[in-house]
Enzyme design. Structure first.
Site, PDB file in Angstrom:
ATOM      1  N   HIS A 145       6.970  -0.883   2.071  1.00 49.79           N
ATOM      2  CA  HIS A 145       5.936  -0.909   1.046  1.00 49.79           C
ATOM      3  C   HIS A 145       6.223  -2.132   0.151  1.00 49.79           C
ATOM      4  O   HIS A 145       7.377  -2.525  -0.005  1.00 49.79           O
ATOM      5  CB  HIS A 145       6.062   0.390   0.234  1.00 49.79           C
ATOM      6  CG  HIS A 145       4.972   0.647  -0.751  1.00 49.79           C
ATOM      7  ND1 HIS A 145       4.953   0.076  -2.003  1.00 49.79           N
ATOM      8  CD2 HIS A 145       3.874   1.438  -0.687  1.00 49.79           C
ATOM      9  CE1 HIS A 145       3.883   0.514  -2.661  1.00 49.79           C
ATOM     10  NE2 HIS A 145       3.210   1.340  -1.886  1.00 49.79           N
TER      11      HIS A 145
ATOM     12  N   ASP B  13      14.364   3.608   0.049  1.00 57.23           N
ATOM     13  CA  ASP B  13      13.099   3.889  -0.607  1.00 57.23           C
ATOM     14  C   ASP B  13      12.652   5.258  -0.091  1.00 57.23           C
ATOM     15  O   ASP B  13      12.151   5.382   1.021  1.00 57.23           O
ATOM     16  CB  ASP B  13      12.085   2.796  -0.255  1.00 57.23           C
ATOM     17  CG  ASP B  13      10.668   3.159  -0.671  1.00 57.23           C
ATOM     18  OD1 ASP B  13      10.457   4.277  -1.201  1.00 57.23           O
ATOM     19  OD2 ASP B  13       9.762   2.324  -0.472  1.00 57.23           O
TER      20      ASP B  13
ATOM     21  N   GLN C  16       8.473   8.330   0.467  1.00 55.18           N
ATOM     22  CA  GLN C  16       7.895   9.222   1.474  1.00 55.18           C
ATOM     23  C   GLN C  16       8.963  10.124   2.089  1.00 55.18           C
ATOM     24  O   GLN C  16       8.664  10.909   3.000  1.00 55.18           O
ATOM     25  CB  GLN C  16       7.203   8.421   2.587  1.00 55.18           C
ATOM     26  CG  GLN C  16       6.086   7.499   2.132  1.00 55.18           C
ATOM     27  CD  GLN C  16       4.877   8.248   1.570  1.00 55.18           C
ATOM     28  OE1 GLN C  16       4.700   9.444   1.796  1.00 55.18           O
ATOM     29  NE2 GLN C  16       4.050   7.541   0.797  1.00 55.18           N
TER      30      GLN C  16
ATOM     31  N   LYS D 208       4.297  12.044  -5.966  1.00 51.65           N
ATOM     32  CA  LYS D 208       4.034  12.257  -4.537  1.00 51.65           C
ATOM     33  C   LYS D 208       4.590  13.600  -4.059  1.00 51.65           C
ATOM     34  O   LYS D 208       4.495  13.931  -2.881  1.00 51.65           O
ATOM     35  CB  LYS D 208       4.662  11.129  -3.714  1.00 51.65           C
ATOM     36  CG  LYS D 208       3.997   9.774  -3.916  1.00 51.65           C
ATOM     37  CD  LYS D 208       4.559   8.756  -2.942  1.00 51.65           C
ATOM     38  CE  LYS D 208       4.313   7.326  -3.383  1.00 51.65           C
ATOM     39  NZ  LYS D 208       2.966   6.843  -3.073  1.00 51.65           N
TER      40      LYS D 208
ATOM     41  N   CYS E 194      -0.530  -1.164   0.658  1.00 53.27           N
ATOM     42  CA  CYS E 194       0.603  -1.879   0.051  1.00 53.27           C
ATOM     43  C   CYS E 194       1.615  -2.311   1.103  1.00 53.27           C
ATOM     44  O   CYS E 194       2.829  -2.242   0.877  1.00 53.27           O
ATOM     45  CB  CYS E 194       1.278  -1.036  -1.017  1.00 53.27           C
ATOM     46  SG  CYS E 194       0.249  -0.781  -2.454  1.00 53.27           S
TER      47      CYS E 194
HETATM   48  C1  PLP Z   1       7.095   4.003   1.229  1.00 50.27           C
HETATM   49  C2  PLP Z   1       6.696   3.833  -0.205  1.00 50.27           C
HETATM   50  N1  PLP Z   1       7.498   3.156  -1.036  1.00 50.27           N
HETATM   51  C3  PLP Z   1       7.185   2.975  -2.333  1.00 50.27           C
HETATM   52  C4  PLP Z   1       6.022   3.476  -2.852  1.00 50.27           C
HETATM   53  C5  PLP Z   1       5.734   3.202  -4.288  1.00 50.27           C
HETATM   54  O1  PLP Z   1       5.719   4.373  -5.044  1.00 50.27           O
HETATM   55  P1  PLP Z   1       5.244   4.289  -6.549  1.00 50.27           P
HETATM   56  O2  PLP Z   1       3.880   3.684  -6.538  1.00 50.27           O
HETATM   57  O3  PLP Z   1       5.224   5.706  -7.009  1.00 50.27           O
HETATM   58  O4  PLP Z   1       6.211   3.443  -7.290  1.00 50.27           O
HETATM   59  C6  PLP Z   1       5.165   4.207  -2.022  1.00 50.27           C
HETATM   60  C7  PLP Z   1       3.912   4.809  -2.520  1.00 50.27           C
HETATM   61  O5  PLP Z   1       2.874   4.229  -2.587  1.00 50.27           O
HETATM   62  C8  PLP Z   1       5.495   4.366  -0.675  1.00 50.27           C
HETATM   63  O6  PLP Z   1       4.682   5.032   0.168  1.00 50.27           O
END
Ligand code: PLP
Ligand code: PLP
Lengths: 411, 145, 411, 145
Positions: A121, A198, A201, A224, A365
């Site tokens: 992401h 990270d 998910q 989430k 993203c």
């Molecule tokens: C794999 C992954 N990493 C990071 C994020 C970023 O999360 P957040 O927007 O809550 O910071 C997301 C969610 O969009 C994600 O799916």
């Protein structure tokens, strides 16, 4: 598929969209919230609201207790050794930036390497790019296979003595791939690199045991996983957090302040500057209780079942639909990104909206991954505990209908 | 918090838009064009390339190539129809009015004509960018000329 | 004193503390929330929750609309020229850190000076100390007079060509002093320094017009002005925001991303990385509506009235109570920090808690100021729109009672 | 979210605490002490200095000086009473039990004796630091010795 029969706990499921029942299939972006969480949040503001820490009066004690109790719950949820290893941030993104700023700027020098994957992401890419731009370090990528898994054949070469950070996603938010993170963390740790996961998910969908994983740092977001927006978590090993420089400065994170210098509190408070998002954190504690009650093994099993069903149904559609990511449910989560021939993902999402089906279309993203997949965007349905077979059926029906609508526009 | 005036799916995808998407007008690339400009929308990857011949301050011929969603491609197709034969100052005025309509303003229907079909898009902010992509491209092309 | 008669809008006011009615006098730390804000937040989660931006479906459009509408409301509330000058952060502290990181690291070099005051909250001190430690710039202080006002007699010398940032609080959270910020901003701007106002105690209590102030950057927190926790604001002049480097990197703030580089969105989105705290921001919009309905002039007048009454009543107590800060209500807000001879502030707070009176005791995140005042801690009562004469009377009664209780322990 | 077992104000400020605060025992500074240690609580500025004479592994004399809230000062006064004549190993055990009580554990009342008066403080986390300040100071002093 066993029904989780939790759907009625989620008030939004009664919502109608264009007079159709809501079919919410965008939980990878953010989850819906059970009534217990919403009520806890409202009750907190109605009964216990006061700023946390240092208040010598009843409301402040109650507020502090709720805030710090949530920290304990989160620690237990991922099997952290102690609650002092849990830092509250705004979201996964801030957690990862905190690492890049506070650990990165002290420990990375020109020529050092940071290893990530092409399925990250943007939130697990840009913080490292910013760091590399400033310091002159290099961002390297593990390769990706056709089936959406990582190519680990040359991992031993990729992780060298120059590698200072290995950071990757527990599960891809596009491919659904569940990465063999334990194996990669072990290699990273052995090479003396910082291992970062990270878990945006991961934590919501899979049982997570940070001690078993032996991971240095693990980041995720409350929104989430049934919690409110505005709360992120960064777990860290004790020795790493205590050695790390502070990131944001201000109230709450200091011990003593003079006009020319200051000392900081211990972790995790050292990293929590200013008034924390205590009301949402307290409510997040209730979300954790809710997930604990269900059991993360059951959450995972439900997602395997529903994803398998969805994959089977999509396959039955008389169209050349491409589903991205691995087919083996052992290494795949409840994410279904697909290409519908002749119909742009934006059009897919929009026509589904008319049927009450809420899916995401775009780059999710993950622009570099889109480029590797050879598409500019995809449509994506993603599942969580409240989704059931009916949701999948409505999704499939809508998909078929849209196909007919756009039928002869295919080229 | 409920959205006012929900656009209907069939409103958004009025026959006209779908027609332009299925059977685009003026699709192609002109040889020796006076202007040639390509733009894309990074959010979704939609692409539009415009080539045009300008004579006496008037667009005498214009063609488009591109790929993307029905909105972006239909909008480009409709644009080529609409601006052929227009003076550049009128193109400017039309472009402003079109953008305002997509920002939610009440449009001058007389001026918009067929373009009214795209009004429903204004309720979907993400897609506004798709609808204006061709117009952005044209404006940029004319400015650089 | 005109009663604001808004008290019944605040559900927590029905709370009993040790069987006594709640007398909440810690609004400088955080404010209570009216039912409309709490309900808006819960309703949002019950009906409209979805991730903002880029979603081509109904829930996401609704969510985005609520989020971006709040931005417009905040812009209007402080008379910002456009909503694109409003960045949402977690709190004032993060807003100030954002400036120190994103503007500071690009524009400050060794030997440069940052001018602040001794009455700053730690949140407007530590970010600059961190910056100075890294870059080697110098932190300088405007002096403070006996009466708790700033000594501006040598301001022209203090602001030199080396001064790159002048940052101070709109109103002190300890002394209540309302600083002549317009005059100081003008001097800072003229000298080519960046003018920064910590508006944590400004925006909630005083009418604010950023255009009239001509301030470069103005920071404040939603939780101190009837909004939820977890939302901060940074207002900035357009030319400053657009020239400023990004701070946190990740989803939402990017335009295009390649494996080795990226481009950012325009401000304010450039500074909002990751999923924003959209539910709380939406509810903050409702808090702004509520304050707009009352009118900030009326808020200010109410605080003048209640503070005057409280000061008069304290003076009548037959004890040598020291009240800190200016006596002139034209330049003083609704904050009443005091020293009760012979009774430690912690004991004052604790005995008041028994009467349901919730006041703060400690250093109020202003240790350097405490040192200048010659105390290790103070007790502090602070007022907001829901407080009335009865609250002050209960506060005074409790104070008298406690004085008797500890009576002969005085030395 | 309601706190269980609310301590009463008069519980917290039992006569005993207030007595020690008003008329502290063993207040002063010993000459030629074996240990001399000063600590403060940065959160509130409370200060405690302890001086003590140690003979044969036993605290034979101890005095305190300091300033701060009633809890921190009374706790110091009670500490001096309680540890005079105690062997160092018993001081250690007592200190652990005292801390546990303030962390919310059920105390050994036999062992705590008078110190039970401070149990109510455990419900007010901010003030726990006040109550243990003297004990922290003593432990540090004995460790350094
Ligand atoms: C794999 C992954 N990493 C990071 C994020 C970023 O999360 P957040 O927007 O809550 O910071 C997301 C969610 O969009 C994600 O799916
Ligand atoms: C003057 C002042 N500045 C800054 C802050 C910090 O605000 P926050 O904790 O919301 O970041 C406060 C509030 O405690 C304050 O009173």
């Amino acid at each position: 598929m066993k029904d989780m029969s939790v759907r009625s706990d989620f008030p939004i499921m009664d919502r109608l969209i264009h007079d159709k029942p809501l079919t919410y299939l965008d939980s990878a972006a953010t989850s819906q919230k059970p009534a217990v969480v919403i009520d806890a949040l409202a009750d907190f503001y109605r009964n216990n609201n006061a700023n946390v820490h240092r208040g010598i009066y009843t409301l402040s004690e109650e507020s502090t207790l709720a805030y710090e109790t949530a920290r304990v719950k989160v620690a237990n949820f991922i099997n952290a050794g102690s609650e002092e290893q849990i830092i509250f941030t705004r979201n996964t993104t801030e957690s990862l930036n905190l690492i890049a700023y506070a650990w990165g700027r002290d420990n990375i020098k020109e020529g050092d390497e940071i290893l990530i994957t092409p399925m990250e992401h943007h939130s697990n890419m840009i913080p490292w790019m910013l760091l590399c731009k400033e310091i002159g370090c290099k961002l390297k990528y593990i390769s990706i296979n056709e089936d959406g898994t990582l190519d680990l054949s040359n991992l031993d070469e990729l992780i060298s003595e120059n590698t200072k950070i290995v950071s990757l996603t527990h599960m891809s938010n596009v491919l659904g791939t569940i990465n063999p993170i334990k194996q990669i963390i072990e290699k990273a740790n052995k090479a003396g690199a910082l291992s970062v996961i990270d878990g945006a998910q991961g934590a919501p969908h899979l049982p997570v045991d940070v001690i078993d994983l032996d991971v240095d740092l693990y980041a995720f977001s409350a929104h989430k996983m049934l919690g409110p927006t505005g709360v992120g978590v960064l777990y860290g090993k004790e020795k790493i957090l205590s050695a790390m420089s502070p990131f944001l400065g201000g109230g709450e994170m200091i011990d003593e302040v003079y006009e020319d210098r200051f000392t900081t509190k211990e972790a995790p408070w050292k990293f929590e500057a200013g008034t924390p998002n205590f009301a949402d954190v307290a409510a997040f504690g209730v979300a954790i209780d809710y997930l604990d009650d269900i059991g993360m093994d059951n959450v995972r099993q439900h997602e395997i079942d529903i994803t398998q069903y969805a994959l089977d149904q999509v396959r039955k559609i008389d169209r050349d639909i491409t589903v991205f990511g691995p087919k083996n449910l052992d290494i795949r989560g409840g994410v279904l990104a697909f290409d519908f021939p002749g119909v742009h993902p934006h059009d897919v999402a929009q026509m589904m909206d008319w049927d009450g089906v809420q899916i995401r279309a775009g780059h999710h993203c993950a622009q570099p991954l889109m480029r590797r997949l050879g598409v500019s965007a995809t449509a994506r349905a993603s599942f969580y505990i409240y989704n059931n077979q009916e949701d999948v059926d409505r999704f499939i029906d809508s998909l078929k209908k849209g196909g007919e609508f756009f039928g002869d526009a295919s080229r | 918090m409920m959205p006012q005036d929900e656009p209907k799916f069939d409103e958004l995808y009025r026959e006209l838009i779908l027609d332009h998407y299925r059977y685009p007008h003026n699709r192609g690339v002109l040889e020796k064009p006076d202007v040639d400009m390509q733009q894309h929308n990074p959010v979704c990857g939609d692409e539009i390339r415009l080539t045009a011949i300008i004579e006496d301050g008037t667009i005498s011929q214009i063609e488009f190539m591109g790929q993307g969603c029905s909105i972006s491609q239909a909008s480009a197709s409709m644009l080529t129809d609409r601006v052929t034969g227009l003076e550049l100052t009128d193109v400017d005025a039309l472009s402003v009015e079109f953008r305002n309509m997509l920002r939610g303003d009440d449009p001058d229907e007389q001026m918009m004509q067929d373009l009214m079909a795209l009004q429903g898009v204004s309720k979907y902010p993400v897609r506004v960018k798709c609808a204006v992509l061709a117009w952005d491209t044209l404006q940029k092309a004319l400015k650089l000329k």
